[in-house]
Design an enzyme around this catalytic site. Structure first.
Site, mmCIF file in Angstrom:
data_model
loop_
_atom_site.group_PDB
_atom_site.id
_atom_site.type_symbol
_atom_site.label_atom_id
_atom_site.label_comp_id
_atom_site.label_asym_id
_atom_site.label_seq_id
_atom_site.Cartn_x
_atom_site.Cartn_y
_atom_site.Cartn_z
ATOM 1 N N LYS A 55 0.855 -1.192 0.000
ATOM 2 C CA LYS A 55 0.000 0.000 0.000
ATOM 3 C C LYS A 55 0.881 1.227 0.000
ATOM 4 C CE LYS A 55 -4.446 1.120 0.433
ATOM 5 N NZ LYS A 55 -5.610 0.289 0.075
HETATM 6 N N1 GLU Z 1 -7.332 0.210 -3.162
HETATM 7 C C1 GLU Z 1 -8.095 -0.970 -3.441
HETATM 8 C C2 GLU Z 1 -8.146 -1.864 -2.215
HETATM 9 O O1 GLU Z 1 -7.976 -1.420 -1.102
HETATM 10 C C3 GLU Z 1 -7.646 -1.672 -4.713
HETATM 11 C C4 GLU Z 1 -6.254 -2.211 -4.697
HETATM 12 C C5 GLU Z 1 -5.769 -2.738 -6.046
HETATM 13 O O2 GLU Z 1 -6.555 -2.798 -6.971
HETATM 14 O O3 GLU Z 1 -4.593 -3.076 -6.120
HETATM 15 O O4 GLU Z 1 -8.424 -3.031 -2.312
#
Ligand code: GLU
Length: 420
Positions: free
Chosen positions: A106
């Site tokens: 993240k």
């Molecule tokens: N931000 C989204 C989540 O928390 C998508 C993450 C992604 O597609 O890599 O799942």
């Protein structure tokens, strides 16, 4: 986010409990207790008035056991290392729950994105990308959108990475615009996944979605899209909110109209929306409405020990990441409220990110029908895997999801072995 509450510690506690229920030894999963890599960067940006502002940015790579790190990029004033660590760990478990071959990561920048012009956001994103360049890549770490980032931000990220890499590298991020390597169905995927999860849980608990009353906290890409899909399933969406407050209508809101209103220009808020019979309520009131389904789809820490005793929904579908604190989770369980956890409920986004990445790597384009079919298959299978695990172990769905994921991660880890 209140600083007394540490979302990373909370996830680690759940992981310990899941490990105990699986009969794992500490040595089997100790590596998941801290991220494999944490990067903090300072991002200088030339503002439109000629001044320079320096923003703090992060990228955390939690676990690469099952595949490249995968996870979104958040632009928000409350972003800090603890939050990014928690969200990165959640991605590891989320990808394992839906059984896609990724680890978890993240990123984020501490910034109030609503206060920046589009040009400033672009410069911020491009500078952040250059700072992340050494640690990301299509087979290393693949960012995506999250709170306050969208397909346009992903296009800037991809373009900057490609310039540095000397070749167009579509597969370095997902959630791109469709004409630039994005996937059909990606922008709706999280909301569609929430609807699919709602369908499965409704069947299990004997709730008819037709006419079911729903309240949604959050009107962004996740909350707004979930509201639209639930509305299409016949639900009565009686309340929805954003940072400016919530709107309520006893016999159901016109969700499509609200969606079009909010999307008409950047920065539009619900406080400026009006319709006959509409009343304004607070976010707290929204959470405590007499509804069948509550969808917290904004930020962490929305359902707390203070408001959990007053929640009247039968089902809580976690659209956001980490919306329920551990204390609140216990209170909801005691009160017989079914919580469908974030790492299952909102996994539709990363599932279609995976499909986008596959298309980019193979230079092919899948039809939207095929994508939606594959998403449905993946979400429904994950739901039943989680349900069965929880039932066998006699635990909550959250614990079932963590047990399922942890088992998959530890199995992969044992197969790889400890090299050093
Ligand atoms: N931000 C989204 C989540 O928390 C998508 C993450 C992604 O597609 O890599 O799942």
């Amino acid at each position: 986010m209140s600083k007394s509450y540490n979302p990373h510690e909370e996830i680690l506690r759940i992981v310990d409990q899941a490990a105990a229920l699986l009969g794992l030894e500490k040595r089997d999963y100790i590596q998941l207790k801290s991220p494999e890599r944490e990067l903090k960067v300072s991002v200088p940006v030339r503002m439109d008035d000629g001044s320079i502002q320096v923003f703090e940015g992060y990228r955390v790579q939690h676990s690469g056991v099952r595949g490249p790190y995968k996870g979104g990029t958040r632009y928000h004033q409350n972003v800090d290392m603890d939050e990014v660590k928690a969200l990165a760990a959640a991605m590891t478990f989320k990808c394992a729950v839906v059984d896609i071959p990724y680890g978890g990561g993240k990123g984020g920048i501490t910034v109030d994105a609503t206060k920046l012009s589009k040009a400033e956001l672009e410069r911020l994103t491009r500078k952040y990308t250059t700072l992340l360049y050494p640690i990301v890549g299509p087979h290393i770490d693949i960012p995506a959108p999250d709170v306050n980032t969208n397909d346009e931000v992903m296009a800037w990220f991809m373009d900057t990475y490609s310039i540095l890499n000397g070749q167009l590298t579509l597969a370095v991020v997902t959630g791109k615009p469709v004409p630039l390597g994005g996937s059909l169905g990606r922008s709706e995927a999280t909301g569609r996944g929430i609807m699919l999860t709602a369908r499965e849980i409704a069947r299990k608990v004997g709730l008819d979605l037709k006419g079911a009353r729903v309240a949604v906290q959050g009107a962004g890409n996740v909350g707004g899209t979930a509201a639209r899909f639930l509305h299409r399933e016949g639900c009565q969406v009686v309340a929805i909110s954003d940072v400016s407050g919530a709107v309520y209508k006893e016999d159901g809101l016109d969700i499509e109209e609200i969606w079009s209103f909010l999307r008409a220009e950047r920065g539009r808020l619900l406080k400026d929306y009006d319709a006959p019979g509409l009343s304004r309520i607070s976010n707290t009131e929204l959470l405590q409405l007499q509804v069948d389904i509550l969808v917290p789809a904004a930020l962490e820490n929305a359902i707390t020990a203070e408001n959990a005793p007053h929640i009247k929904a039968q089902i809580v579908l976690e659209g956001a990441n980490g919306p329920t604190t551990a204390d609140a989770d216990n209170i909801l369980a005691e009160r017989g409220i079914t919580v469908v956890p974030d790492i299952l409920t909102n996994a539709g986004g990363v599932v279609v990110s995976y499909f986008e990445w596959l298309q980019n790597l193979q230079s092919v384009k899948w039809e939207e029908d095929e994508i939606n079919r594959k998403l449905e298959y993946t979400m429904v299978k994950a739901f039943h895997d989680v349900w069965n695990m929880a039932e066998q172990a006699g635990t909550s769905l959250r614990m079932g999801a963590y047990m399922l994921a942890l088992d998959r991660i530890v199995t992969a880890s044992k197969l790889r072995g400890v090299t050093f």
